[in-house]
Design a protein around this motif. Structure first.
Motif, PDB file in Angstrom:
ATOM      1  N   PRO A   1      15.235 -15.401  10.589  1.00 18.00           N
ATOM      2  CA  PRO A   1      14.118 -14.757  11.293  1.00 18.00           C
ATOM      3  C   PRO A   1      12.926 -14.572  10.362  1.00 18.00           C
ATOM      4  N   PRO A   2      11.711 -14.608  10.900  1.00 19.09           N
ATOM      5  CA  PRO A   2      10.524 -14.417  10.049  1.00 19.09           C
ATOM      6  C   PRO A   2      10.494 -13.024   9.438  1.00 19.09           C
ATOM      7  N   VAL A   3       9.908 -12.948   8.238  1.00 14.02           N
ATOM      8  CA  VAL A   3       9.767 -11.669   7.538  1.00 14.02           C
ATOM      9  C   VAL A   3       8.278 -11.397   7.345  1.00 14.02           C
ATOM     10  N   THR A   4       7.801 -10.300   7.886  1.00 10.59           N
ATOM     11  CA  THR A   4       6.390  -9.934   7.745  1.00 10.59           C
ATOM     12  C   THR A   4       6.247  -8.958   6.587  1.00 10.59           C
ATOM     13  N   ALA A   5       5.545  -9.392   5.541  1.00  4.86           N
ATOM     14  CA  ALA A   5       5.395  -8.576   4.335  1.00  4.86           C
ATOM     15  C   ALA A   5       4.146  -7.706   4.376  1.00  4.86           C
ATOM     16  N   VAL A   6       3.098  -8.188   5.047  1.00  6.33           N
ATOM     17  CA  VAL A   6       1.842  -7.429   5.158  1.00  6.33           C
ATOM     18  C   VAL A   6       1.426  -7.457   6.617  1.00  6.33           C
ATOM     19  N   ARG A   7       1.121  -6.265   7.161  1.00  2.00           N
ATOM     20  CA  ARG A   7       0.940  -6.137   8.605  1.00  2.00           C
ATOM     21  C   ARG A   7      -0.450  -5.606   8.955  1.00  2.00           C
ATOM     22  N   GLY A   8      -1.451  -6.451   8.867  1.00  2.00           N
ATOM     23  CA  GLY A   8      -2.774  -6.075   9.361  1.00  2.00           C
ATOM     24  C   GLY A   8      -3.524  -5.090   8.499  1.00  2.00           C
ATOM     25  N   LEU A   9      -3.752  -5.434   7.229  1.00  2.00           N
ATOM     26  CA  LEU A   9      -4.470  -4.555   6.301  1.00  2.00           C
ATOM     27  C   LEU A   9      -5.974  -4.658   6.525  1.00  2.00           C
TER      28      LEU A   9
ATOM     29  N   ASP B   1      -2.756 -14.613   8.649  1.00  2.00           N
ATOM     30  CA  ASP B   1      -3.822 -14.253   9.582  1.00  2.00           C
ATOM     31  C   ASP B   1      -4.752 -13.267   8.898  1.00  2.00           C
ATOM     32  N   GLY B   2      -5.980 -13.185   9.420  1.00  2.00           N
ATOM     33  CA  GLY B   2      -6.952 -12.277   8.842  1.00  2.00           C
ATOM     34  C   GLY B   2      -7.893 -12.984   7.888  1.00  2.00           C
ATOM     35  N   ASP B   3      -8.684 -12.199   7.177  1.00  2.00           N
ATOM     36  CA  ASP B   3      -9.713 -12.781   6.313  1.00  2.00           C
ATOM     37  C   ASP B   3      -9.904 -11.935   5.058  1.00  2.00           C
ATOM     38  N   ILE B   4     -10.350 -12.606   3.972  1.00  2.00           N
ATOM     39  CA  ILE B   4     -10.689 -11.975   2.700  1.00  2.00           C
ATOM     40  C   ILE B   4     -12.128 -12.334   2.385  1.00  2.00           C
ATOM     41  N   LEU B   5     -12.970 -11.327   2.201  1.00  2.00           N
ATOM     42  CA  LEU B   5     -14.381 -11.564   1.909  1.00  2.00           C
ATOM     43  C   LEU B   5     -14.738 -10.985   0.549  1.00  2.00           C
ATOM     44  N   VAL B   6     -15.400 -11.788  -0.274  1.00  2.00           N
ATOM     45  CA  VAL B   6     -15.913 -11.358  -1.565  1.00  2.00           C
ATOM     46  C   VAL B   6     -17.428 -11.487  -1.513  1.00  2.00           C
TER      47      VAL B   6
END
Length: 359
Positions: A19-27, A62-67
């Motif tokens: 089964p998939p393991v979610t390590a980070v959930r919508g930071l 999923d999501g985005d990182i902006l610098v």
């Protein structure tokens, strides 16, 4: 000076037959330019995974990182200009300290030798490595290796600096010294910084703000004082503080009190609907053994630690022991009878079912 923003950042690991393991959930996080944020939490909470996604060492589900307002999610790690100081140092053994510091500059830019040498000398002076520039990593202490690792991350003049458990391999004296040096260097250079750690003292002493994580979710984001004085839930209250907070189950009563047992009642900081199951949180330093008033208790153990003491008490009918921080002058004997008082203004109350603060 650079702002860093994480938008609904997620990481899920998938493998065949499992089964998939979610390590980070919508930071969702925004760091101001020059801010030092501590990512604090137990092993496996997702803090190092978050750091690796920012660095480009892990793909983003999923999501985005902006610098500085620009997305870097699709940019490879080597092109992100993000400095990382790893927990395991990752120094090149055959190279001297000077060569370790210069390696990244030469690899990235081809490097004018004079300019590279100037940068190495300047950075070495900033982190007190000048006498060690000709030494090899095998001859360095753990603290010196950590400074080389930090200097190598800083010398590239990164937009963002990431520190992964930077003090975990140091002994107590080295940790204290290196922590002070790290704070000075970060303030002097002004890098936007994320510090990943499971050490609450490290986070509380270094960070401008702290994000406490559990199971890939931020439980609370705030200044060290906000995290310590106003924990959002039982997890944050229990994780931050040494000695740990006393957490005592009880039932709320009409007069802003909670009953912990048949004969033990404590005042609450706010009224709670009667009959509601609660957890009362009282930090050891907010309890006092002075005066004739207070709850009757029996001394189970007392640890005199010279600058302070730690007393473990038993309250009548209460299953959980009560830990009290005492002054250096206090002397207590096993089985001695004492009275203990708590200031309701400093007491915390949490919902027993959800764990959330009721203040």
């Amino acid at each position: 000076m650079t702002e860093l923003e994480l938008r609904d950042l997620r990481k899920t690991y998938r493998s065949r037959g499992r089964p998939p393991v979610t390590a980070v959930r919508g930071l969702d996080l925004t760091l101001g330019s020059g801010e030092l944020l501590g990512l604090l939490g137990p092993s496996g909470c997702g803090k190092s995974t978050t750091l690796r996604m920012i660095a480009g060492l892990e793909t983003v589900t999923d999501g985005d990182i902006l610098v500085a307002g620009r997305s870097v999610t699709a940019i490879p790690a080597q092109a992100r200009n993000i400095g990382v100081a790893f927990e395991n140092y990752a120094l090149y053994p055959p190279l001297t300290v000077a060569e370790n510091l210069a390696f990244g500059l030469r690899a990235r830019r081809g490097g004018d030798r004079g300019e590279v040498a100037r940068k190495v000398a300047d950075m070495a002076a900033r982190v007190d490595l000048t006498p060690l520039l000709d030494a090899h990593p095998a001859t360095l202490s753990s603290g010196q290796k950590q400074r080389v690792c930090l200097a190598r991350a800083l010398i590239r003049e990164p937009d963002v600096l990431l520190l992964d458990e930077p003090l975990s391999h140091l002994d107590a004296a080295q940790r204290d010294t290196t922590r002070r040096e790290l704070k000075r260097i970060q303030r002097d250079l002004g890098h936007t910084t994320i510090l990943v750690t499971h050490d609450q003292e490290e986070a509380l002493s270094l960070a401008d703000r702290i994000a406490v994580m559990r199971d890939g979710v931020i439980q609370q984001l705030g200044t060290p004082y906000e995290i310590y004085d106003s924990p959002a839930n039982v997890f944050v209250a229990d994780f931050v503080g040494e000695p740990a907070i006393n957490l005592l189950p009880g039932i709320a009563e009409e007069d802003a009190h909670a009953r912990l047992s048949g004969s033990v009642r404590v005042a609450l900081p706010v009224p709670v609907p009667p009959g509601r199951e609660v957890v009362v949180g009282i930090r050891p330093e907010d309890l006092s053994l002075a005066g004739a008033e207070g709850l009757p208790a029996r001394v189970v153990a007392h640890e005199p630690l010279l600058e302070a003491g730690i007393a473990t008490l038993a309250l009548p009918g209460v299953e959980h022991p009560l830990v009290v921080l005492t002054g250096p002058e206090v002397r207590l004997a096993h089985d001695e009878s004492v009275r203990v008082t708590a200031d309701a203004r400093l007491t915390h109350v949490f919902d027993a079912e959800t764990g959330d603060s009721l203040r």
